[in-house]
Design an enzyme around this catalytic site. Structure first.
Site, short mmCIF file in Angstrom:
data_model
loop_
_atom_site.label_atom_id
_atom_site.label_comp_id
_atom_site.label_asym_id
_atom_site.label_seq_id
_atom_site.Cartn_x
_atom_site.Cartn_y
_atom_site.Cartn_z
N TYR A 28 0.82 -1.22 0.00
CA TYR A 28 0.00 0.00 0.00
C TYR A 28 0.86 1.27 0.00
O TYR A 28 0.33 2.37 -0.19
CB TYR A 28 -0.94 0.05 1.22
CG TYR A 28 -1.86 -1.12 1.42
CD1 TYR A 28 -2.08 -2.05 0.42
CD2 TYR A 28 -2.52 -1.29 2.63
CE1 TYR A 28 -2.92 -3.13 0.63
CE2 TYR A 28 -3.37 -2.36 2.84
CZ TYR A 28 -3.57 -3.28 1.85
OH TYR A 28 -4.40 -4.35 2.08
N HIS A 53 0.90 -11.56 2.30
CA HIS A 53 -0.20 -10.85 1.64
C HIS A 53 -0.94 -11.73 0.62
O HIS A 53 -2.17 -11.69 0.53
CB HIS A 53 0.35 -9.60 0.95
CG HIS A 53 -0.66 -8.53 0.72
ND1 HIS A 53 -0.34 -7.21 0.63
CD2 HIS A 53 -2.00 -8.59 0.54
CE1 HIS A 53 -1.44 -6.50 0.43
NE2 HIS A 53 -2.46 -7.31 0.37
#
Ligand code: A2P
Length: 283
Positions: A48, A106
């Protein structure tokens, strides 16, 4: 109950703030707004590119670090033992903290089309070994995975000493990943829902609109309360402080068993198009 206890005894707030896309110049302000709205569980990731903003917002909030539950995630393109240790160090430096509450892999595989895409099994097991060591060294309080389907978890569990505490999945009305959810429940792995409102794509669904009218709340609230009542930890995102606050109250709405069943039987809708084993499809 605002918290649940993970399989290693650590408490986690059931509502966290999702920070994906809070990456622009506004990222820091949005995260500080979320803290001011009352969020203490913040969900970020190396991908991110806002770990610095999260760390800065936490520091500048003036609220003690111990009051926060901070999650970050290992980038899928840096799987493997050495990479995991290096990436973890980068994350804590960017966050400016000495430990992460929850660290997740992730995705179980590198990006579709990358040269390592087919080598995921060994890479995952090696990443997990590194994460277990970081946990034992006290640098992480709980370790888990994200976007793992049963076959990815089966692979990990072949050599894992520690069962993942969490699996974070795309979950919302219209996309309930039953097989993965059932598998996690059976193994005592807590389930987190990313995009619990299907990134707003499901908010115009007729059933959700009807239920919103029936309960006198928004369709967003129906999604969030449904996910909480399903036992998921939720990570809603918003850029608006009024919505941030409203989303934190999702435990206040109680959906009847009958309406829960209706939502469970909705046809697939609002899927992001992301799948761990396949190329992303644009929704
Ligand atoms: P906004 O940032 O304008 O509030 P998800 O968390 O499922 O990915 O969904 C995020 C999307 O849902 C964002 O577009 C966000 O828009 C919107 N959203 C968040 N909370 C609400 C709410 N309470 N009502 C309506 N839309 C919401």
């Amino acid at each position: 109950m605002k918290d649940i206890v993970l399989n290693n005894g650590i408490s986690i707030p059931r509502i966290g703030f999702g920070t994906y896309k809070a990456t622009t110049e506004d990222g820091y302000r949005i995260i500080l707004d979320a803290i001011n709205a009352g969020y203490r569980h913040l969900d970020t990731a190396a991908l991110y590119e806002n770990e610095e903003d999260v760390g800065r917002a936490v520091r500048e909030s003036g609220i003690p670090r111990e009051e926060f539950f901070i999650t970050s995630k290992l980038n899928r393109n840096y799987l493997g033992y050495e990479n995991t240790k290096k990436e973890f160090d980068k994350s804590i430096k960017k966050l400016g903290i000495d430990h992460i509450d929850l660290y997740l892999m992730h995705w179980p595989r590198p990006d579709f089309g990358s040269s390592d895409f087919d080598d995921w099994e060994e890479l995952d097991r090696e990443s997990w070994r590194a994460m277990e060591e970081l946990l034992k060294a006290g640098k992480i309080r709980a370790i888990g995975v994200s976007n793992f389907l049963p076959h990815h978890l089966d692979n990990l569990l072949q050599t894992a000493e520690i069962i993942p505490a969490v699996n974070q999945l795309e979950l919302h009305p219209g996309y309930l990943q039953k097989e993965a959810v059932d598998y996690c429940r059976e193994k005592g792995i807590a389930i987190e829902a990313w995009s619990p409102m299907g990134r707003a794509r499901v908010l115009k669904d007729p059933l959700l609109s009807d239920l919103a009218a029936k309960y006198g709340v928004s369709a967003a609230r129906i999604c969030l309360s449904f996910c909480l009542q399903s036992g998921f930890i939720i990570l809603p995102k918003s850029t608006h402080i009024d919505r941030m606050k409203d989303n934190l109250n999702a435990l206040d709405t109680v959906i009847s068993d009958e309406d829960m069943k209706k939502i469970c039987s909705m046809p697939e809708t609002g899927w992001s198009g992301e799948h761990p084993d396949r190329e992303t499809i644009k929704p």
